[in-house]
Structures are given as C-alpha cells and as structure tokens.
Design a protein around this motif. Sequence first.
Motif, PDB file in Angstrom:
ATOM      1  N   LEU A  21       2.326   0.257 -11.205  1.00  0.00           N
ATOM      2  CA  LEU A  21       2.766   0.001 -12.558  1.00  0.00           C
ATOM      3  C   LEU A  21       1.647  -0.593 -13.641  1.00  0.00           C
ATOM      4  CD1 LEU A  21       4.937   0.071 -14.657  1.00  0.00           C
ATOM      5  CD2 LEU A  21       5.846  -2.099 -13.766  1.00  0.00           C
ATOM      6  N   PHE A  22       0.929  -1.383 -13.035  1.00  0.00           N
ATOM      7  CA  PHE A  22      -0.408  -1.968 -13.746  1.00  0.00           C
ATOM      8  C   PHE A  22      -1.295  -0.777 -14.104  1.00  0.00           C
ATOM      9  CE2 PHE A  22      -0.707  -6.641 -12.371  1.00  0.00           C
ATOM     10  CZ  PHE A  22       0.708  -7.077 -13.105  1.00  0.00           C
ATOM     11  N   ALA A  23      -1.448   0.117 -13.189  1.00  0.00           N
ATOM     12  CA  ALA A  23      -2.430   1.062 -13.293  1.00  0.00           C
ATOM     13  C   ALA A  23      -1.909   2.138 -14.651  1.00  0.00           C
ATOM     14  CB  ALA A  23      -2.508   2.124 -11.903  1.00  0.00           C
ATOM     15  N   GLU A  24      -0.548   2.452 -14.524  1.00  0.00           N
ATOM     16  CA  GLU A  24       0.078   3.094 -15.609  1.00  0.00           C
ATOM     17  C   GLU A  24      -0.127   2.627 -17.030  1.00  0.00           C
ATOM     18  OE1 GLU A  24       4.085   4.024 -14.617  1.00  0.00           O
ATOM     19  OE2 GLU A  24       3.825   4.818 -12.849  1.00  0.00           O
ATOM     20  N   ASN A  25      -0.448   1.115 -16.849  1.00  0.00           N
ATOM     21  CA  ASN A  25      -0.276   0.563 -18.256  1.00  0.00           C
ATOM     22  C   ASN A  25      -1.950   0.150 -18.446  1.00  0.00           C
ATOM     23  OD1 ASN A  25       2.447  -0.204 -19.518  1.00  0.00           O
ATOM     24  ND2 ASN A  25       2.452  -0.017 -17.211  1.00  0.00           N
ATOM     25  N   GLY A  26      -2.790   0.629 -17.865  1.00  0.00           N
ATOM     26  CA  GLY A  26      -4.193   0.406 -18.010  1.00  0.00           C
ATOM     27  C   GLY A  26      -5.003  -0.660 -17.786  1.00  0.00           C
ATOM     28  N   ASP A 214      11.554  -2.599  -8.390  1.00  0.00           N
ATOM     29  CA  ASP A 214      12.247  -3.769  -9.476  1.00  0.00           C
ATOM     30  C   ASP A 214      11.429  -5.022  -9.683  1.00  0.00           C
ATOM     31  OD1 ASP A 214      14.692  -2.026  -9.403  1.00  0.00           O
ATOM     32  OD2 ASP A 214      14.908  -2.769  -7.194  1.00  0.00           O
ATOM     33  N   ILE A 215      10.653  -5.292  -8.405  1.00  0.00           N
ATOM     34  CA  ILE A 215       9.843  -6.652  -8.798  1.00  0.00           C
ATOM     35  C   ILE A 215       8.708  -6.273  -9.215  1.00  0.00           C
ATOM     36  CG2 ILE A 215       8.948  -8.586  -7.403  1.00  0.00           C
ATOM     37  CD1 ILE A 215      12.089  -8.206  -7.078  1.00  0.00           C
ATOM     38  N   ALA A 216       8.122  -5.228  -9.218  1.00  0.00           N
ATOM     39  CA  ALA A 216       6.870  -4.915  -9.866  1.00  0.00           C
ATOM     40  C   ALA A 216       7.224  -4.946 -11.547  1.00  0.00           C
ATOM     41  CB  ALA A 216       6.432  -3.453  -9.375  1.00  0.00           C
ATOM     42  N   ASP A 217       8.405  -4.284 -11.690  1.00  0.00           N
ATOM     43  CA  ASP A 217       8.639  -4.139 -13.421  1.00  0.00           C
ATOM     44  C   ASP A 217       8.916  -5.597 -13.890  1.00  0.00           C
ATOM     45  OD1 ASP A 217       9.855  -2.776 -15.414  1.00  0.00           O
ATOM     46  OD2 ASP A 217      11.719  -3.441 -15.196  1.00  0.00           O
ATOM     47  N   ILE A 218       9.272  -6.478 -13.022  1.00  0.00           N
ATOM     48  CA  ILE A 218       9.772  -7.834 -13.643  1.00  0.00           C
ATOM     49  C   ILE A 218       8.307  -8.649 -13.326  1.00  0.00           C
ATOM     50  CG2 ILE A 218      10.476 -10.146 -12.589  1.00  0.00           C
ATOM     51  CD1 ILE A 218      12.995  -8.689 -11.327  1.00  0.00           C
ATOM     52  N   ILE A 219       7.457  -8.484 -12.466  1.00  0.00           N
ATOM     53  CA  ILE A 219       6.047  -9.044 -12.735  1.00  0.00           C
ATOM     54  C   ILE A 219       5.282  -8.522 -14.002  1.00  0.00           C
ATOM     55  CG2 ILE A 219       3.993  -8.947 -11.698  1.00  0.00           C
ATOM     56  CD1 ILE A 219       5.116  -8.758  -8.747  1.00  0.00           C
TER      57      ILE A 219
END
Length: 250
Positions: A21-26, A214-219
């Motif tokens: 998820l972090f990678a998707e957001n640069g 789910d947890i990645a989204d929260i982080i």
Amino acid sequence: MNKTALITGATSGIGKATAELFAENGIRLVLCGRRQDRLNDLKTDLEVKTKVHLLNFDVRNREDVFERINSLPDDFSKIDILINNAGNAHGLDPIESGSLDDWDAMMDINVKGLLYVSKAVIPQMVKRKSGHIINIGSIAGKEVYPKGNVYCASKYAVDAINQGMRIDLNQYGIRVGAVNPGAVETEFSNVRFKGDDERADMVYNGFEPLHPEDIADIIHFVVTRPYHVNIADLLVMPTAQASGTIVNKR
C-alpha cells in the motif's frame, strides 16, 4: 508523499500488505526481513511503483540490526516512518509447561527486536526533530487470555514501550503510536502451532477475521494524518470478535 518508511517483518502478513500500500502511494521503502528470497520477490513487485531497498536481518541479532541500518545508502538513510511490525507467537501452553525456547523467541523478537530497531533509527529522528513511529501491538497487549501468558506479556511490554516512547520523544516533535489488531488471518497461527496448518486454519474457521490489507489501510491512514494529529493507540478487531476470547463463530 516524499517520505521513506522502514518496515520490519516485511515479507508476509501485515508488513507485506503495508509495503504494497505504501508503494502504491509513492512512499520509498526500506524492507527488512529474514527471508531473502521473499524480500527479492517483493522488491521486484514494488520497485515499478517506488524506490525499494532491502535489509536482510533478524531483529533478534543486535549487531546485524545496527550494521544493516547504518549501511543504508544516502537515498534511503533518512527514515521518516518506522513501522515496528516484526513479531511472533510461539506455542500456546499453560505457564507450567511452556517452552523456554518459545519464551526466549517471543521476548527476543517482540520486545528486544523492537527496541534494537528503534534504537538504530530514533537518533536521526531526534536530530531532525521529526518522524513517525508505529508499533504493531496486539489485543494480547490489552488483555491476557488462557495459555497466552508470555506472548501476552511481550505485547503488554510493547504497549508500555509505546507509551514510554511517546513521552520521551514528545519534546522532539516525533509522533509515536500503536496499532493493536485482534484476529488477523496471516502466518501468525501457523508459526504459533509450528507448522500444524490444520490447527492454524481452525483458528479462523466460522467467522471472517481481519485481513492484512485491513491493518495496512489503517496504518496508511495513521501516517497520512496532518502532522499535528497523532493517533496514539488504536485497537481494531473483526466484527465477530468482542474480546481476546469471545468470537462469534457460526
């Protein structure tokens, strides 16, 4: 975000989902883990979206932790976000028959490993007077359940360390918070039951547990709040779970 995040335990579960998820957001990534092959595969998948650097070490090894983190190249040496995710449960035994090796593994990984990595990263945050640390705890750090004894103790320690970090680092403007999941379907139970996949699968039968995403989204939500906002302590459970021991299975 023009930021760099260091994630421990990045090769599976919550760590891997957070890296994706972090990678998707640069967000630039320093991915840490014990399994070099999995790290390599993850880098191949994610480097089309962001810059990725790998650090292969076991958080239990103090010398390796400091050597690897201190070896970061200039492009990755400024850590803006630290995700202390590496952790494990070993065994599910009453205190009188617990394994000393299991106890050592849990305390070394969940407590000492978190401290080693934090100690290697925090000084640069203090020097810059900025940074964000997310400690991945557990519902087991909020309530003790039968046969959880030492695992729960290790996660209670994470809760205390999280609070202590927040107090001590407050003067430097460093954000510190914890995300404490309930039942998440990862390799957690496979490790706890030492490869007994059938027993591990039973843990999640009859209800929908949380997923690593789910947890990645929260982080990601936590680290993208305005800098004056610090989510200090967050407990998240699947809807079917009411406590560490009460799960509505159908």
